[in-house]
Structures are given as C-alpha cells and as structure tokens.
Design a protein around this motif. Structure first.
Motif, PDB file in Angstrom:
ATOM      1  N   GLN A 130      38.149  36.595  49.319  1.00  0.00           N
ATOM      2  CA  GLN A 130      37.905  35.205  49.645  1.00  0.00           C
ATOM      3  C   GLN A 130      37.775  35.006  51.150  1.00  0.00           C
ATOM      4  OE1 GLN A 130      40.623  32.479  47.759  1.00  0.00           O
ATOM      5  NE2 GLN A 130      40.307  33.334  45.738  1.00  0.00           N
ATOM      6  N   ARG A 168      46.626  39.381  42.851  1.00  0.00           N
ATOM      7  CA  ARG A 168      46.017  38.579  43.922  1.00  0.00           C
ATOM      8  C   ARG A 168      45.516  39.480  45.042  1.00  0.00           C
ATOM      9  NH1 ARG A 168      44.260  33.512  44.542  1.00  0.00           N
ATOM     10  NH2 ARG A 168      45.468  32.950  46.384  1.00  0.00           N
ATOM     11  N   PRO A 173      41.297  35.739  41.602  1.00  0.00           N
ATOM     12  CA  PRO A 173      41.754  34.357  41.816  1.00  0.00           C
ATOM     13  C   PRO A 173      43.011  34.085  40.999  1.00  0.00           C
ATOM     14  CG  PRO A 173      39.860  34.393  40.358  1.00  0.00           C
ATOM     15  CD  PRO A 173      40.030  35.800  40.859  1.00  0.00           C
ATOM     16  N   ASP A 242      42.286  26.988  44.044  1.00  0.00           N
ATOM     17  CA  ASP A 242      42.967  28.276  44.093  1.00  0.00           C
ATOM     18  C   ASP A 242      44.107  28.295  45.110  1.00  0.00           C
ATOM     19  OD1 ASP A 242      42.724  31.196  43.108  1.00  0.00           O
ATOM     20  OD2 ASP A 242      42.823  31.409  45.284  1.00  0.00           O
TER      21      ASP A 242
END
Length: 265
Positions: A130, A168, A173, A242
C-alpha cells in the motif's frame, strides 16, 4: 445475570470474529474468568478451555461462510495448517501443567507486546503493498505454524493475534487478513479443544458443572450470541476503510490488555 452478560459478550465475539478474526480468546477469556470467579485459581484454566471450544465453533462457522476466492490465498498451505494443529495440541497439554497465574499473566504480557509491535513496527498500520508499488502478498512460512499453535493454545489468544499482523505484513488488506485468520485459528484450536474435553479433570469445586475444563453453560450462551452475528455480517459485510480497520484492531488489543490486567489473580 451471568447468562445475559455471556449472551451479550457472544454478540461482541461474533462481531470480532468477522471484523478482526478473533474467534473468542481475546473477549471470552476475561468474561469467563469473571463468570467462574468462584473457582478461584482454576477460573483462568476453565476460561482458557472454554474459550478454545468457542473459538472452534466460531472459527469453523466463519470459515464455512467465507467466499472461496478469499480462502484461495491459503492454497498450498497444508504444511502450515498441520503444524498449527500440532502446536495447538502441545499448547493445550502445556496449559494443564502450568500454574493458573502463569497462564493469566502470560496472556496479558503477550497481548501487550503484540499491541506495542503493531503500533511501533512498520508494516501493520500501513502494510506492504500500500505504498504506491503494488506487491503480491507473500504466503506465511509453514515453519511459523508450530510456535504460533503452541502459544495461541497455551494462552488462548487464538491464532488471530499472531496471524493477522503477519498477514498484514505479507501484504494483505485487513478484510482479507482477518478472514484468513479464521481457518488458521480453526486448525490450531480443534485439537486443543479435543484435549480439553477428553483429558482434563474438572476442579473439585465445580464437579458436575464442567465437561473436563470446559464450562458448557458459558460456551452455549456465548455461541448463541455469536453465530447469528457471524452469519449476518458475512452476508452484509460493513465497509470499513483499511486504515481505520487496522487502528480498531490495535484499539481492541488495548482494551483486552486492560481488562485482563484488572481481573488478574
């Protein structure tokens, strides 16, 4: 009054099973310690055993209603599941031999360490994948199964306290990490529950009210509250950003640390 409280906690447990992958341990251990406080030093052992049984049912049901495309992330994970099961059995035997105070304060200590880890170490609040460079999630190494199974069954924290942060950091997610925690929790808690039911001896003060070390009255009330919530939330999952989801996980850890520390023997 105890049954009403247990039913209410069951509703909460069903919610945490879906949203955070916590099949029971984090929420049910403190409340069963309270409900069985008349057992004195044996209350924590009974709470751990009862929680493991609740985790089996909650995690199994949650896994059954999880979309197959989500569970596909565990494809090829047979060795991991086997080692989780072996570790869960070993942890359950260890619980029978350990002093109750050791189990209780080890639960508090491990949860506090996990909370510190998710807050301070990179990779949980903002996971890999991310950061602007999409990266396929990594599978969990099979060798982590045995130590995770031992610790989770011994402390009755459930697999989620270890597997959700690991998933994670592997790039998943929160909605996927928490969903995958359920089948992993099922793998380690099923042999542990079998041991607690088949081999443990109830404390003399509770003769006739327990099966092994499992308080079936408490377990039934908790499951009566949890299972309908799991079914509802799997059919209509809430939309949670998230990052908010990750912070909520950390917040729940903090609440559990405080609750268990205040209820300590």
């Amino acid at each position: 009054m105890d049954l009403l409280v247990l039913l209410g906690v069951g509703l909460l447990t069903g919610t945490t099973t879906v949203l955070f992958g916590f099949g029971g341990g984090f929420v049910t251990v403190p409340v069963v310690v309270w409900a069985d406080s008349g057992l004195g030093g044996d209350a924590t052992r009974v709470a751990v055993a009862t929680s493991v049984v609740v985790m089996v049912v909650n995690a199994g049901f949650a896994t059954a209603v999880t979309p197959r495309r989500t569970l596909a992330a565990l494809q090829g994970g047979g060795p991991l599941l086997f080692l989780l099961a072996a570790g869960g059995a070993a942890g359950a035997f260890a619980t029978r031999l350990a002093p109750p105070a050791l189990t209780h304060w080890a639960f508090v200590a491990y949860t506090a360490v996990t909370l510190t880890d998710v807050l301070l170490r990179p990779g949980f609040l903002r996971p890999r994948g991310q950061t602007g460079r999409p990266t396929p999630p990594r599978p969990l190494p099979a060798l982590v199964g045995a130590p995770v199974g031992v610790l989770a069954a011994f402390l009755s924290v459930g697999g989620s306290v270890m597997t959700v942060p690991a998933l994670r950091r592997a790039g998943h997610p929160m909605r996927v990490a928490t969903a995958l925690a359920n089948p992993l929790t099922l793998a380690l808690s099923l042999p542990a529950a079998t041991i607690h039911l088949a081999t443990a001896t109830a404390p003399a003060a509770a003769a006739g009210t327990l099966v092994g070390l499992v308080d079936l009255r408490a377990a039934t009330a908790l499951l009566a509250g949890a299972l309908p919530v799991i079914a509802l939330l799997r059919r209509h999952p809430p939309r949670i950003p998230d990052r908010v989801h990750a912070w909520a996980y950390a917040g729940l850890l903090a609440v559990v640390v405080a609750a268990m520390a205040l209820s300590g023997p």
